[in-house]
Structure formats: C-alpha cells, structure tokens
Design an enzyme around this catalytic site. Structure first.
Site, PDB file in Angstrom:
ATOM      1  N   LYS A  78      35.182  12.554  28.522  1.00  0.00           N
ATOM      2  CA  LYS A  78      33.955  11.974  27.967  1.00  0.00           C
ATOM      3  C   LYS A  78      33.166  11.278  29.068  1.00  0.00           C
ATOM      4  CE  LYS A  78      35.622  10.748  23.300  1.00  0.00           C
ATOM      5  NZ  LYS A  78      34.702  11.571  22.515  1.00  0.00           N
ATOM      6  N   ASP A 135      39.676   4.830  18.036  1.00  0.00           N
ATOM      7  CA  ASP A 135      40.016   6.170  17.550  1.00  0.00           C
ATOM      8  C   ASP A 135      41.359   6.198  16.812  1.00  0.00           C
ATOM      9  OD1 ASP A 135      38.753   8.622  17.335  1.00  0.00           O
ATOM     10  OD2 ASP A 135      39.801   9.512  19.033  1.00  0.00           O
ATOM     11  N   ASP A 150      40.925   7.623  23.211  1.00  0.00           N
ATOM     12  CA  ASP A 150      40.404   8.982  23.346  1.00  0.00           C
ATOM     13  C   ASP A 150      39.450   9.063  24.533  1.00  0.00           C
ATOM     14  OD1 ASP A 150      39.535  11.554  23.076  1.00  0.00           O
ATOM     15  OD2 ASP A 150      38.364  11.224  21.238  1.00  0.00           O
ATOM     16  N   ARG A 210      41.486  16.766  15.134  1.00  0.00           N
ATOM     17  CA  ARG A 210      41.820  17.857  14.209  1.00  0.00           C
ATOM     18  C   ARG A 210      43.120  18.546  14.625  1.00  0.00           C
ATOM     19  NH1 ARG A 210      36.069  20.486  15.379  1.00  0.00           N
ATOM     20  NH2 ARG A 210      35.709  18.300  15.794  1.00  0.00           N
ATOM     21  N   ASP A 233      38.550  17.399  23.840  1.00  0.00           N
ATOM     22  CA  ASP A 233      38.012  16.204  23.180  1.00  0.00           C
ATOM     23  C   ASP A 233      37.962  16.375  21.657  1.00  0.00           C
ATOM     24  OD1 ASP A 233      36.999  13.675  22.958  1.00  0.00           O
ATOM     25  OD2 ASP A 233      34.959  14.189  23.619  1.00  0.00           O
ATOM     26  N   GLU A 251      40.401  16.546  19.704  1.00  0.00           N
ATOM     27  CA  GLU A 251      41.851  16.389  19.606  1.00  0.00           C
ATOM     28  C   GLU A 251      42.323  15.911  18.231  1.00  0.00           C
ATOM     29  OE1 GLU A 251      39.843  14.089  20.672  1.00  0.00           O
ATOM     30  OE2 GLU A 251      40.554  12.437  19.439  1.00  0.00           O
TER      31      GLU A 251
END
Ligand code: BES
Ligand code: MN
Ligand code: ZN
Length: 493
Positions: free
Chosen positions: A273, A284, A266, A347, A343, A345
């Site tokens: 990020k 992740d 991620d 959900r 970011d 992502e």
C-alpha cells in the site's frame, strides 16, 4: 461505571449533575419539578429562547436543590425520534460530567418517549458507557493542570415506580453492550506491535475464562493439519504466527456463527500500500475483535442461543517468504484461489474461516470484515455494506441496524456479478474488475465458500473514526458489537 436505578424524583435525587431530555417545541414533561429544582431557570431559559430542545442542544443550569446542576438535553423533533438520538444525548451528558470533573450523573427518563422504557433505558446507558472511553493508556504524561483523572463513577437512572423493572432490565443490557463495545474499541486501538495474533488469542482466552465461554486457539500447525492454506498463505510473509480463535457459548439450540476478519496489520503485502494512512490499517482486525466482543456480550446476557465466534488472525506484510501475485492457493475446501493482488487478503483468510463455519452446519453465519476501500467510497463512514444469500437474515440485520443505531445498507448479489471473480487459471481470483463493484466482488468470492444462510457485513468505512465527538472519541468505534448484540437479543422475535 456503576449503574443504579432509582425511583426518586428529580427533586429528591442527590447528584452533582442531573440530565433531563426534552423534545423540540414541546414543554418538558416534568417542567414543574425542573423549575422547582432550578428556581424557574428552566422555563425562563425556554421563554428567552435559550433552550428549544433542538437535537444536540444542551443547557447547563446551577441549582440549589439536592441536584447541584441541571443539564437540559435536546432530542429534536418528536416525529424524527430514534433511539440513537437518546444514545447521543446521554453520551453528551456523560461527556459533560467528565468535563466538569464530576463523578456522579443522574439521567431522568421521564419524557414520554415513542419507544419502550426498556429500549430507552438500554440506549441511554449504552450512550453513557460509550462516552466514558478514550484511548489514552499509552500517554504517560498528565495533561496540564490535571492532578488525577476524574471519571464518572456512578450513573443513576431515574424511573417511575411502575417502570422501575423495565428500566432495570434495559439498563442491565445497556451496561453489558456498552462495556463490550468499549472492550472492542480498546482491543482495536491497540497498536500492531502489541496486538499480534498471539496476544489477541491470549486476550480472547482470558475473556472466555472470565465469562464462561469455551475457547479453542488453533496454532499454525493446527491450521496446517486443517488444510487452511489460504490463511497460512497470507501469514507466510510475517514472523508473527497466525492463529484462529474460536469462542463458543452454549445457551440454546439455534447455532449462529460470527466470523471476523483479523488482519492485525495490513501493509498490502508484496502489493504494498502507499504510505499515506497506512497506520490506519491497524484497524483491519476490527471484524475479529467485534465478533469476540459480541460473543462475550451474548454470554454475559445469557442469551438462549448457541454462539460461535470465529476469528482468523494474521499480519499481511511483505518479505521473501510472503505470498505473491500469481500464486494459486488450494483452500481447505479444495477450491483454488488465484492471487492477483496480495492486498485483497481479507477475502483469502475468510475463505478458510467461512468454510470452517459452514462445516459446523449453523442456522446462520454473519461475517464482519474491513474488506474493501470501495465500500468506503460508496457509503462513507455512515453505514456498513451488507450482502448475503438469505433475504430473511438480511431483513433481520437491517432491523437490528436501525434499532442499534449501527446503520447498514444492502448491495445486490445478482448472478451477473459472478463474472467479477472468474479466473482463467483457478476456480476464483481474489480481485474483481478494477473500478467496478469492488465491494460486491469481495462478497462474491466469500459466497463461494459458504453453505449456510449467510450475511457479509463490510465495515471498512465504519470501524474507525478520525472525527472527535463529545460523546464518542476518535479511533476504533467497535462498530458491530451493538448491531450483533441487538440481532442476537431479538433473534426469535
Ligand atoms: N483492509 C483493506 C480494505 C480497507 C480500505 C479497509 C480502506 C479500510 C479502509 C483491504 O484488505 C484491501 O486492501 N482491499 C483492497 C482490495 C483490492 C486490492 C481488490 C482495496 O479495497 O483497495
Ligand atoms: Mn488489504
Ligand atoms: Zn485488509
């Protein structure tokens, strides 16, 4: 590590390291035999105040009997006992054996514990297995002075003859849970260049074959046919093909779906990020790996349940084809999601995966996801956050949490929080109000895509550890494997 249950006594067992537990301010139950073995060193050490049974305390004594060494392990105060303390103490004993380069270890469970011998044996064996694992497969140079790697190969659990059956059963479960949690740790620790959606799928397929589960791997074109546009949107920036792994084990009627977030890396995507700690985002994928490992555990334990593990897998990286803030995605249910931050992502991919789980009409859905930094702020690395739409299921998970030592803490899902994910232009948006109940906002989006009893477990703070402990090396923790296995093992109780 081979596990043997023996009805030999502490003076009869031949081993290079014998470990015995003791409560604080209590004489060890079998002090007499320990003294015989250690030439009175045990009571001398207690009298001299060198060992008092405090939690985490250890004392190593050399013996001339069949056991060559005796390791006393403190469990702390009897009133404060939990199975977790036994797990940690057994882990310490295993770590000690490893440090002393001994291949054999015996654990004496003759302690009068406040839990059943069965549960105690499970916990002790789990702790021992967890202590054997460390992530060193990419180290090609041996440590100084090390000619070969020495591991504990044989673990003997001492039981009285009346307890032997219960000890054997508990140890059997502990072995499977411990091995599956280590499997999860190993898979999660794999770097993102090797642990791609494709390689994890292959791995899952192989595990299914080995342990008698059914495996279905959905490719990108399958996902297209299923209208899983949310999963595909997150994947659109990556050259790695997204996959969805579905592992199924039939052992009974009650159908339970375990859904896990599988972001193999991620970066945040277009909403990139910061560089600091970005490498941690290889973890992740923990939710996905944990549900795969838990399904394997359920199959190996032959639990009387129907378990379906669902793992959507993709990278989240930026590129010219990546999804963008302001995109509106039509999910497989037809519901639309406005993307405000790429970011958030997890959900998004879980929306499709949870909708798929719901379409199977299960008795329960449990999802595990490293979903929000806000959960790390709230609970640190001590507990996972839980939220859901079914209080009974939540209570079950709380109980499994305290028994497995994988702690959970509940957050509310009151209607008022629905406001957080309302969008001006779509059905929902993928971020809440900055600085406000971020963990609940994540769960609120997920809630819109489930139509079964459901609990969401936010494992962002517990999926990896940067602290080295003697009984638990740093890196992926495999958090969730024990929690889920305990939940499934006690499902009908
Ligand atoms: N994978 C992260 C959450 C995370 C953060 C896990 C720290 C472990 C440690 C997730 O995809 C994420 O980036 N969430 C964002 C959501 C925000 C943009 C609404 C977050 O928590 O900052
Ligand atoms: Mn993210
Ligand atoms: Zn993420």
């Amino acid at each position: 590590m081979r596990v043997i249950v023996s009805t030999k006594t502490v003076s009869e067992v031949s081993t290079s390291l014998l470990a015995a537990y003791s409560f604080e301010k209590e004489e060890p139950k079998n002090l007499k035999s320990l003294d015989e073995l250690s030439d009175s060193q045990t009571s001398n050490a207690i009298k001299a105040g060198e060992f008092s049974g405090k939690e985490g305390e250890t004392l190593l004594l050399h013996c001339k009997g069949k056991a060559k060494r005796l390791l006393l392990l403190g469990l702390g105060k009897r009133e404060e006992f939990t199975a977790q303390k036994l797990r940690s103490a057994s882990g310490k004993a295993t770590a000690q054996a490893k440090k002393l380069k001994q291949r054999e270890l015996a654990l004496s469970l003759d302690v009068h514990l406040p839990i059943s011998v069965y549960d105690a044996s499970q916990a002790a064996i789990e702790g021992a297995f967890l202590a054997t694992y460390s992530f060193d497969k990419y180290k090609t140079e041996k440590k100084e002075g090390e000619s070969e790697k020495i591991e504990v190969g044989e673990l003997t659990l001492l039981a009285t003859s009346s307890d032997a059956r219960a000890v054997e059963n508990g140890a059997g479960i502990g072995t499977i849970t411990g091995e599956c949690q280590n499997l999860a740790r190993a898979m999660c620790n794999e770097p993102p260049n090797n642990a791609t959606p494709s390689s994890i799928s292959k791995n899952a397929e192989q595990l299914a074959k080995q342990y008698g589960l059914k495996a279905k791997i959905f490719s990108a074109s399958d996902l297209k046919k299923m209208n899983m546009n949310a999963l595909l949107a997150v994947a659109s920036g990556s050259v790695q093909e997204p996959k969805m792994v579905v592992l199924e084990y039939f052992g009974g009627k009650d159908k339970i779906c375990l859904v896990g977030k599988g972001i193999t890396f991620d970066s945040g995507g277009i909403s990139l990020k910061p560089g600091k700690d970005m490498e941690k985002m290889k973890f992740d994928k923990s939710g996905a790996i944990d549900v795969i490992a838990a399904a394997v555990a359920a199959a190996r334990l032959k639990l009387p349940l129907h378990i379906i593990a669902i793992a959507p897998l993709t990278e989240n990286v930026p590129s010219g084809s990546a999804y963008k803030p302001a995109d509106i995605i039509t999910t497989s249910t037809g519901k639309t999601i406005e993307i405000q931050n790429t970011d958030a992502e997890g959900r998004v991919i879980l929306a499709d995966a949870l909708a798929y789980a719901s379409s199977l009409k299960p008795n329960a859905i449990i999802d595990l996801a490293t979903l929000t930094g806000a959960c790390v702020v709230a609970l640190g690395s001590v507990a996972a956050g839980i939220m859901g739409n079914d209080e009974k299921l939540i209570e079950k998970i709380k109980k499994a949490g305290s028994e497995s030592g994988e702690k959970v803490w509940q957050f509310p899902m009151w209607k008022e929080y629905d406001e957080l994910v309302k969008s001006d232009v779509a059905d929902v948006k993928n971020v809440g109000t900055p600085g406000q109940a971020g963990t609940i906002a994540g769960a609120k989006l997920l809630e819109k895509f489930v139509s079964s009893p459901w609990v969401h477990i936010d494992i962002a703070g517990v999926s990896d550890s940067d602290r080295e402990k003697p009984e638990f090396s740093k890196g992926a923790t495999g958090y969730g494997v024990r929690l889920l296995t305990r939940l499934l093992q006690t499902w009908k109780k």
